[in-house]
Design a protein around this motif. Structure first.
Motif, mmCIF file in Angstrom:
data_model
loop_
_atom_site.group_PDB
_atom_site.id
_atom_site.type_symbol
_atom_site.label_atom_id
_atom_site.label_comp_id
_atom_site.label_asym_id
_atom_site.label_seq_id
_atom_site.Cartn_x
_atom_site.Cartn_y
_atom_site.Cartn_z
ATOM 1 N N VAL A 61 -28.357 -17.781 45.077
ATOM 2 C CA VAL A 61 -28.717 -16.547 45.777
ATOM 3 C C VAL A 61 -27.859 -15.414 45.195
ATOM 4 O O VAL A 61 -26.631 -15.450 45.305
ATOM 5 C CB VAL A 61 -28.452 -16.676 47.291
ATOM 6 C CG1 VAL A 61 -28.767 -15.358 48.002
ATOM 7 C CG2 VAL A 61 -29.266 -17.821 47.881
ATOM 8 N N PRO A 62 -28.503 -14.421 44.556
ATOM 9 C CA PRO A 62 -27.707 -13.383 43.897
ATOM 10 C C PRO A 62 -26.938 -12.517 44.894
ATOM 11 O O PRO A 62 -27.490 -12.094 45.914
ATOM 12 C CB PRO A 62 -28.745 -12.543 43.139
ATOM 13 C CG PRO A 62 -30.073 -12.940 43.672
ATOM 14 C CD PRO A 62 -29.951 -14.245 44.389
ATOM 15 N N VAL A 63 -25.658 -12.298 44.591
ATOM 16 C CA VAL A 63 -24.820 -11.404 45.398
ATOM 17 C C VAL A 63 -24.039 -10.531 44.416
ATOM 18 O O VAL A 63 -23.924 -10.875 43.247
ATOM 19 C CB VAL A 63 -23.847 -12.185 46.324
ATOM 20 C CG1 VAL A 63 -24.588 -13.042 47.328
ATOM 21 C CG2 VAL A 63 -22.878 -13.035 45.520
ATOM 22 N N PRO A 64 -23.503 -9.399 44.906
ATOM 23 C CA PRO A 64 -22.752 -8.527 43.990
ATOM 24 C C PRO A 64 -21.635 -9.290 43.279
ATOM 25 O O PRO A 64 -21.094 -10.252 43.801
ATOM 26 C CB PRO A 64 -22.185 -7.450 44.910
ATOM 27 C CG PRO A 64 -23.142 -7.403 46.048
ATOM 28 C CD PRO A 64 -23.598 -8.822 46.253
ATOM 29 N N LYS A 65 -21.287 -8.804 42.100
ATOM 30 C CA LYS A 65 -20.443 -9.562 41.178
ATOM 31 C C LYS A 65 -19.072 -9.971 41.711
ATOM 32 O O LYS A 65 -18.470 -9.278 42.513
ATOM 33 C CB LYS A 65 -20.277 -8.776 39.886
ATOM 34 C CG LYS A 65 -19.457 -7.517 40.018
ATOM 35 C CD LYS A 65 -18.986 -7.107 38.639
ATOM 36 C CE LYS A 65 -19.229 -5.665 38.323
ATOM 37 N NZ LYS A 65 -18.900 -5.348 36.955
ATOM 38 N N ASN A 66 -18.598 -11.101 41.191
ATOM 39 C CA ASN A 66 -17.288 -11.660 41.523
ATOM 40 C C ASN A 66 -17.005 -11.694 43.027
ATOM 41 O O ASN A 66 -16.019 -11.131 43.495
ATOM 42 C CB ASN A 66 -16.173 -10.915 40.779
ATOM 43 C CG ASN A 66 -16.252 -11.135 39.286
ATOM 44 O OD1 ASN A 66 -17.266 -10.799 38.665
ATOM 45 N ND2 ASN A 66 -15.237 -11.709 38.714
ATOM 46 N N PRO A 67 -17.878 -12.374 43.774
ATOM 47 C CA PRO A 67 -17.643 -12.475 45.216
ATOM 48 C C PRO A 67 -16.449 -13.374 45.496
ATOM 49 O O PRO A 67 -16.017 -14.123 44.624
ATOM 50 C CB PRO A 67 -18.927 -13.118 45.736
ATOM 51 C CG PRO A 67 -19.417 -13.949 44.594
ATOM 52 C CD PRO A 67 -19.015 -13.211 43.344
ATOM 53 N N HIS A 68 -15.922 -13.280 46.713
ATOM 54 C CA HIS A 68 -14.844 -14.198 47.074
ATOM 55 C C HIS A 68 -15.301 -15.072 48.244
ATOM 56 O O HIS A 68 -16.246 -15.824 48.093
ATOM 57 C CB HIS A 68 -13.541 -13.438 47.324
ATOM 58 C CG HIS A 68 -12.344 -14.338 47.357
ATOM 59 N ND1 HIS A 68 -12.015 -15.179 46.328
ATOM 60 C CD2 HIS A 68 -11.404 -14.554 48.325
ATOM 61 C CE1 HIS A 68 -10.925 -15.868 46.644
ATOM 62 N NE2 HIS A 68 -10.541 -15.508 47.853
ATOM 63 N N GLY A 69 -14.669 -15.003 49.405
ATOM 64 C CA GLY A 69 -14.935 -15.981 50.461
ATOM 65 C C GLY A 69 -16.390 -16.123 50.855
ATOM 66 O O GLY A 69 -17.183 -15.205 50.709
ATOM 67 N N VAL A 70 -16.724 -17.311 51.335
ATOM 68 C CA VAL A 70 -18.012 -17.500 52.007
ATOM 69 C C VAL A 70 -17.711 -18.204 53.322
ATOM 70 O O VAL A 70 -16.950 -19.166 53.360
ATOM 71 C CB VAL A 70 -19.035 -18.259 51.119
ATOM 72 C CG1 VAL A 70 -18.504 -19.556 50.579
ATOM 73 C CG2 VAL A 70 -20.344 -18.498 51.868
ATOM 74 N N ASN A 71 -18.253 -17.662 54.417
ATOM 75 C CA ASN A 71 -17.940 -18.180 55.740
ATOM 76 C C ASN A 71 -19.192 -18.297 56.589
ATOM 77 O O ASN A 71 -20.092 -17.465 56.493
ATOM 78 C CB ASN A 71 -16.927 -17.257 56.441
ATOM 79 C CG ASN A 71 -15.596 -17.228 55.706
ATOM 80 O OD1 ASN A 71 -15.367 -16.385 54.844
ATOM 81 N ND2 ASN A 71 -14.732 -18.159 56.015
#
Ligand code: RUQ
Ligand code: CUA
Ligand code: CA
Length: 657
Positions: free
Chosen positions: A348-358
């Motif tokens: 699933v595309p998200v803006p670049k270099n994401p960090h946490g997922v919760n």
């Protein structure tokens, strides 16, 4: 040598420098080094301005936050002498390689559970039992003595913690440790094959297929660094062949069940409440090995794993193995998973270099933080499942909101009332935002005010978590924030600053900062849960130890050539043997059983010049092995205060030439 103490004028200077200018200075300091590689667009905004110009009207701005003088009236914050905390906290210790147990909301540290790194208090890495858990080389010495714990999570049942286990990662050597939460000890460590930089970790919450299994049976591990496969000297200069993997470990046996080969690097992890999905935030889809290359693509992904399908593929033999590892590895790369009907993974595309997922406590959403993008991305899990079922044409449509929340978003916690709390590393703030309002705003309702509140924290927060946040029973009472820099918040102690963990009352509309806690570096993630969820035992069962000596008279010394076995007991204020005699060159294994049954009656056992010191808790047995290489007299003594005659509690070890 002259001592440099902070003078009154140093302190006055530190005080005087507190102001908005300081916030701005700190912010630009935090930006230095990443400027020009993706943050340039946000870079020129002063820190004290609302985080994002296009964000909806919000409490915004440091000025508004600083103006708050509200005082928390929630019960439990400052327990009176003798009063117990109402929550436990399990905190990763960072590169001390351990896990900290806190009482919460007081923040009092109750215990450190050593896992990957030797610990001088309990004798972790000294006793044979702990060495067996940690792993040894053929010569019996420890395989590793360094560690780097980031993420600690506990086992679930019915969507809440069940008090059985917790797990923590070691990023340096790609190991996962399990802790038993009855005795608060690490009982197993597994090294993951084929990966480097194992970072995020999350247990599943129920089985994706068998409805009877409504508890944790798997733990997922995100592999961050991409390496050649196998990493045995081949492909050294062909980074295009490097790959990262997500690993599944069996919660009971701690064996590695399977791995998924992926594109990009993954770090953090989340699991769904229905057991069907796990996800990692994933960066470096570019596969870059240099800093700038890792940030060239506009979008990375939140990478979803279809657990039932992956396990079916393993059963069907659709896997490979690499090098000496027997672990089945399925192909989860993007190009092999384009058909939703058979895909094992969804990017699933998200803006670049994401960090946490919760995972939100209502079970509906996963939230990815932008890190380099000032946004929070809300992904609706039902839509991801719809894509896997062929009912949604484009998996990008699972993103139901992608809203600006502030600079440097990293991790998100929840209050169970529909609000998310995200750390803003660069803004040095926590932003409280409403998920449903953000979804409305993203759908075109520009009047939807999704930012509810902002609070300054001190400084540059990484992790945060709320009481019961990652369970169905998120209670919205307390939030803790792990600030990576403490700067001027504590008395100066030389160049190494403590971290600053702050406690925030989130029971009302506005957040209220209630405390600064200094903490030894360098903790990362943590969980906070109700004390009723644990059933700790404070006295061991002597029958759990095969080498226990069950009374003071049945111990003794047995010899087999140079191998000597000593079995002895402790009972305050004495050891069962007042004297033991060896010959130079003897290899001694000493088993010590603590016969005391009284809670809190721990003994220690130290042997001068032999690098031996460990403790035995009530009814516990431990052993050490050492070589008698120096003739002489050695007073073995109790190191743990146990009795008025504690100092007299010793035995004489005599080593004959
Ligand atoms: S991760 S600051 Cu600490 Cu391991 Cu997000
Ligand atoms: Cu036994 Cu001190
Ligand atoms: Ca720091």
């Amino acid at each position: 040598m002259s001592q440099t103490k902070p003078t009154a004028s140093d302190l006055a200077q530190a005080e005087a420098s507190k102001g908005l200018d300081r916030r701005r200075f700190l912010n630009s300091a935090a930006l230095a080094g990443v400027a020009g590689v993706g943050l340039a667009a946000c870079n020129d905004k002063p820190a004290s301005a609302p985080a994002a110009a296009s964000a909806p009207p919000a409490a915004g701005s440091a000025t508004a936050a600083a103006a708050s003088t509200a005082v928390s009236t929630q019960a439990g914050l400052h327990p009176k002498p003798g009063e117990l905390d109402v929550y436990y906290g399990l905190w990763s210790g960072g590169h001390t390689g351990d896990v900290r147990v806190l009482g919460f909301p007081s923040g009092r540290e109750l215990l450190r559970i050593p896992c990957f790194v030797p610990d001088a208090l309990v004798g972790w890495g000294i006793t044979n039992e702990s060495k067996a858990v940690m792993g040894t080389k053929p010569d019996g010495s420890l395989r590793y003595t360094v560690g780097d714990t980031h993420h600690v999570h506990a086992s679930y049942k019915d969507g809440d913690y069940d008090g059985r286990y917790a797990w923590v990662n070691d990023k340096i050597n790609s190991r996962i440790a399990r802790m038993r939460l009855d005795y608060f000890v690490c009982d197993k460590i597994t090294e993951l094959p084929n990966v480097q930089g194992f970072h995020g970790i999350f247990p599943d919450k129920r089985d994706p297929v068998d409805p009877a299994i409504n508890h944790t049976t798997r733990v997922f591990c995100g592999g961050e660094f991409h390496v050649p496969l196998p990493n045995n000297g081949q492909d050294l200069d062909k980074p295009e062949n490097y790959r990262a993997m997500m690993t599944c470990v069996d919660a009971e046996s701690m064996e590695v069940r399977w791995q998924v080969l992926i594109d990009g690097n993954c770090d953090l992890l989340a699991t769904s409440y229905d057991g069907k999905l796990a996800a990692t935030n994933q960066y470096n889809t570019e596969g870059g090995v240099k800093f700038a290359d890792m940030m060239s693509a506009e979008k990375d992904a939140c990478l979803f794993y279809n657990i039932a399908r992956i396990e079916q593929a393993v059963k069907d033999g659709k896997f490979k193995t690499y090098g000496d590892s027997k672990v089945p590895v399925v192909d989860g790369t993007k190009k092999s998973n384009t058909d939703p009907k058979t895909a094992l993974t969804a990017y699933v595309p998200v803006p670049k270099n994401p960090h946490g997922v919760n995972a939100s406590p209502d079970g509906k959403y996963f939230i990815c933080s932008g890190k380099l993008s000032p946004t929070g991305t809300v992904i609706e899990l039902q839509k991801v499942l719809d894509w896997f079922d062929g009912k949604l044409d484009d998996v990008a449509k699972a993103v139901v909101a992608d809203v600006e929340i502030g600079l440097g978003p990293l991790h998100t916690a929840f209050d169970g009332r529909g609000n998310a709390f995200t750390t803003l590393f660069l803004d040095s703030q926590v932003v409280k935002w409403n998920i449903e309002a953000a979804i409305k705003f993203a759908a075109g309702d520009k009047n939807a005010k999704y930012v509810v509140d902002r609070l300054d924290v001190h400084y540059q927060p990484g992790h945060l978590n709320a009481s019961q946040s990652e369970t169905k029973n998120a209670d919205g009472k307390w939030l803790a924030v792990g600030c990576k820099f403490s700067k001027d918040r504590f008395l100066p102690v030389g160049p190494l600053h403590p971290e600053n963990e702050q406690i925030i009352d989130i029971s009302g509309e506005k957040m209220i900062l209630t405390g600064d806690h200094s903490v030894r570096g360098e903790p990362h993630d943590f969980i906070i849960f109700k004390r009723e969820l644990l059933r700790p035992k404070q006295v061991y069962n002597i029958d759990d130890f095969p080498n226990a000596t069950k009374d003071a008279t049945s111990g003794g010394i047995t010899r087999n050539g140079k191998q000597v076995t000593v079995k002895m007991t402790s009972q305050a204020p004495s050891f069962s043997m007042t004297e033991f005699r060896f010959k130079k060159g003897d290899i001694v294994t000493l088993h010590l059983t603590n016969l005391d049954k009284v809670e809190d009656l721990t003994h220690g056992f130290a042997i001068p010049k032999h690098n031996v010191n460990f403790i035995v808790n009530p009814q516990e047995t431990k052993s050490v092995t050492f070589v008698c290489d120096k003739p002489g007299v050695y007073w073995c003594y109790c190191t743990h205060f146990c009795h008025a005659l504690h100092l007299e509690m010793r035995s004489r070890m005599i080593v004959e030439a």
